[in-house]
Design a protein around this motif. Structure first.
Motif, short mmCIF file in Angstrom:
data_model
loop_
_atom_site.label_atom_id
_atom_site.label_comp_id
_atom_site.label_asym_id
_atom_site.label_seq_id
_atom_site.Cartn_x
_atom_site.Cartn_y
_atom_site.Cartn_z
N PHE A 167 -1.23 0.74 -5.20
CA PHE A 167 -1.93 0.19 -3.87
C PHE A 167 -3.62 1.23 -3.55
CE2 PHE A 167 2.67 0.31 -1.88
CZ PHE A 167 1.85 -0.94 -1.15
N ARG A 168 -4.21 0.20 -3.53
CA ARG A 168 -5.64 0.41 -3.66
C ARG A 168 -6.38 1.10 -2.04
NH1 ARG A 168 -9.37 -0.36 1.17
NH2 ARG A 168 -12.08 0.94 -0.50
N ILE A 169 -6.61 2.13 -1.61
CA ILE A 169 -6.69 2.75 -0.42
C ILE A 169 -8.57 3.60 -0.66
CG2 ILE A 169 -3.78 3.68 -0.78
CD1 ILE A 169 -5.26 6.60 -1.22
N GLN A 170 -8.51 3.47 0.66
CA GLN A 170 -9.50 4.56 0.88
C GLN A 170 -9.92 5.59 0.28
OE1 GLN A 170 -10.03 3.37 5.11
NE2 GLN A 170 -11.95 3.52 5.48
N ASN A 171 -10.56 6.41 0.40
CA ASN A 171 -10.43 7.99 -0.13
C ASN A 171 -10.40 9.27 1.21
OD1 ASN A 171 -11.39 10.40 -1.49
ND2 ASN A 171 -13.68 10.14 -1.27
N SER A 172 -8.44 8.93 0.95
CA SER A 172 -7.97 9.87 2.28
C SER A 172 -6.44 10.80 0.98
CB SER A 172 -7.50 8.56 2.90
OG SER A 172 -7.01 9.75 3.62
N ASP A 173 -7.19 11.81 1.51
CA ASP A 173 -5.26 12.45 0.50
C ASP A 173 -4.12 11.83 1.89
OD1 ASP A 173 -6.97 13.69 -0.81
OD2 ASP A 173 -6.93 15.19 0.30
N VAL A 174 -4.90 11.84 2.89
CA VAL A 174 -3.58 11.23 3.80
C VAL A 174 -2.92 10.11 3.05
CG1 VAL A 174 -2.54 11.10 6.29
CG2 VAL A 174 -4.62 12.52 5.98
N LEU A 175 -3.65 9.23 3.08
CA LEU A 175 -3.32 7.68 2.53
C LEU A 175 -2.59 7.83 1.19
CD1 LEU A 175 -5.99 5.23 3.81
CD2 LEU A 175 -4.51 5.90 4.84
N GLN A 176 -3.02 8.55 0.36
CA GLN A 176 -2.40 9.49 -0.94
C GLN A 176 -0.71 9.60 -0.99
OE1 GLN A 176 -4.50 11.28 -3.90
NE2 GLN A 176 -3.10 11.20 -4.81
N SER A 177 -1.30 10.43 0.21
CA SER A 177 0.17 10.83 0.54
C SER A 177 1.58 10.19 0.93
CB SER A 177 -0.03 12.21 1.45
OG SER A 177 -0.99 13.36 0.61
N GLN A 178 0.63 8.90 1.82
CA GLN A 178 2.02 7.54 3.01
C GLN A 178 2.41 7.44 1.63
OE1 GLN A 178 -0.28 4.78 5.48
NE2 GLN A 178 -0.40 3.91 3.66
N PHE A 179 1.81 6.72 0.10
CA PHE A 179 2.49 5.80 -0.40
C PHE A 179 3.20 6.46 -1.01
CE2 PHE A 179 -1.01 3.02 1.17
CZ PHE A 179 -0.45 2.07 1.66
N GLU A 180 2.50 8.44 -1.29
CA GLU A 180 3.76 8.39 -2.99
C GLU A 180 4.76 9.25 -1.96
OE1 GLU A 180 1.56 12.22 -3.42
OE2 GLU A 180 0.10 11.26 -5.11
N ALA A 181 5.15 8.73 -0.93
CA ALA A 181 6.20 8.99 -0.04
C ALA A 181 7.82 8.38 -0.31
CB ALA A 181 5.75 9.48 1.60
N LEU A 182 6.81 6.86 -0.24
CA LEU A 182 7.54 5.80 -0.87
C LEU A 182 8.07 5.44 -1.73
CD1 LEU A 182 5.38 3.06 1.22
CD2 LEU A 182 7.60 4.80 2.15
N GLY A 183 7.29 6.18 -2.85
CA GLY A 183 7.27 6.65 -4.53
C GLY A 183 6.70 5.03 -5.32
N ALA A 184 5.93 5.19 -4.77
CA ALA A 184 4.33 4.47 -5.04
C ALA A 184 3.24 4.97 -5.43
CB ALA A 184 3.72 3.23 -4.19
N THR A 185 2.14 4.78 -6.11
CA THR A 185 0.76 5.37 -6.76
C THR A 185 -0.15 4.48 -5.98
OG1 THR A 185 1.96 5.07 -8.56
CG2 THR A 185 -0.37 5.45 -8.79
N ALA A 186 -1.15 5.87 -5.19
CA ALA A 186 -2.30 4.85 -4.80
C ALA A 186 -3.50 5.82 -5.65
CB ALA A 186 -2.82 5.94 -3.33
N VAL A 187 -4.67 4.09 -5.51
CA VAL A 187 -5.40 4.56 -6.62
C VAL A 187 -7.00 4.62 -5.58
CG1 VAL A 187 -7.48 4.06 -8.13
CG2 VAL A 187 -4.85 3.29 -8.37
N LYS A 188 -7.73 5.52 -5.63
CA LYS A 188 -8.94 5.78 -4.82
C LYS A 188 -10.39 4.57 -4.72
CE LYS A 188 -7.82 10.46 -2.61
NZ LYS A 188 -8.15 12.16 -2.21
N LEU A 189 -10.65 3.35 -4.14
CA LEU A 189 -11.98 3.29 -4.66
C LEU A 189 -12.29 2.28 -3.93
CD1 LEU A 189 -9.80 0.02 -6.89
CD2 LEU A 189 -11.40 2.07 -7.90
N PRO A 190 -13.72 2.08 -3.58
CA PRO A 190 -14.61 1.59 -3.26
C PRO A 190 -13.67 0.18 -2.54
CG PRO A 190 -16.02 2.71 -4.78
CD PRO A 190 -14.29 1.82 -4.81
#
Length: 327
Positions: A167-190
């Motif tokens: 998942f592409r996400i904003q620069n947010s640790d919470v949003l990164q944790s959100q997708f990691e909780a689902l077994g997904a990966t999060a990438v912070k991108l503009p």
């Protein structure tokens, strides 16, 4: 023939008041990074228009849109350095300065836009506007951009469907944790790098508002959208604290009234534009919108509940409970 002393005095009597009047005008610089035809861009222009109408000769509001003055990466530093007076960044960008603001990134915390608006208008929500003061910043208002939906190249009906996606996400640790909780990966991108990242396969899923999906035509790369309303993409109108406090009381009061009116219009406009762009996505026919049943939504909420617990210490249990009670 040389001008007489009387003539010079007459000229000075005309020129001096004009110079004094010009010197008395307060100039406030408002920089933002989006286009003028977006809800935030239109809000900034309405702000400028109302200031010109109601505070003519007292305040001049300069609006610098589309990152022409400062970019997404350096606008906050520019505010703290006094190079600009007013910004409206995404709240996620402010969480390093005030960890309590991570509350707004918690997934499935608010059941609706009305619930979020209710919380932001209550004392707990208003108090968060002042949480940036230790960093020399005052929050003036919340400007909404819409509720967030999920998108991917596969249907996302249940939490397990997100496993393995990037998942592409904003620069947010919470949003990164959100997708990691689902077994997904999060990438912070503009945001403006999202289409290219999808085309290259760097990411294959994301979250955003209907208006942002349509503006980038991500329906041409994402086959499925899940109407999850799991979070909000909100901005906070902020000002440099010492600049705000040096303004005359009457000017501050007038600006606060104007900001209240502009905020009301931004809310109306963002809701209308998101509904319009959702309809555009449906009409385009290149993607499918999935609506969660109450049971499916409950499963998503439960799967992401550990994220709340992880950040509870930084945000505060009482604040999370206050937000929940807004539902």
């Amino acid at each position: 023939m040389k001008p007489s002393i009387l003539g010079l005095c007459a000229l000075l009597s005309v020129a001096l008041p004009l110079t004094a009047a010009q010197a008395d005008v307060i100039t406030l610089r408002f920089s933002h990074v989006v286009a003028p035809d977006t809800p935030k861009g239109k809000g900034a222009l309405l702000f400028q228009q109302l200031v010109a109408q109601r505070l003519a000769g007292q305040v001049q509001l300069e609006v610098m849109p589309s990152g022409t003055a400062f970019t997404d990466a350096n606008e906050l530093q520019a505010l703290q350095d006094g190079k600009v007076d007013i910004l409206a960044p995404a709240i996620s960008k402010l969480t390093d300065l005030s960890p309590k603001l991570k509350l707004f990134d918690l997934p499935f915390l608010f059941e609706s836009r009305a619930a979020l608006d209710h919380f932001q208008s209550r004392p707990s929500g208003r108090q968060l506007l002042l949480s940036l003061e230790p960093s020399g910043i005052i929050g003036l208002a919340y400007w909404p951009n819409g509720l967030k939906q999920l998108s991917a190249r596969k249907p996302l009906r249940d939490p397990g469907d997100a496993k393995g996606l990037v998942f592409r996400i904003q620069n947010s640790d919470v949003l990164q944790s959100q997708f990691e909780a689902l077994g997904a990966t999060a990438v912070k991108l503009p945001f403006n790098q999202t289409p290219k990242a999808m085309a290259s396969g760097t990411v294959n899923a994301t979250e955003n508002t209907w208006s942002n999906y349509w503006s980038q035509r991500l329906d041409q790369q994402q086959r499925y959208f899940t109407e999850s309303n799991h979070g909000a993409l909100d901005y906070m109108l902020i000002v440099k604290a010492d600049r705000w406090r040096t303004l005359p009381f009457a000017v501050r009061s007038a600006l606060e009234e104007i900001i209240d009116q502009v905020t009301f219009e931004v809310k109306k406009q963002s809701e209308a534009e998101n509904q319009r762009d959702r309809a555009r996505l449906v009409a385009a026919g290149s993607s499918e919108i999935l609506t969660l049943t109450p049971e499916q939504r409950a499963r998503w909420r439960e799967a992401m509940r550990p994220v709340w617990q992880h950040y509870e210490g930084e945000i505060g249990t009482s604040l999370i409970k206050a937000a929940e009670s807004s539902n």
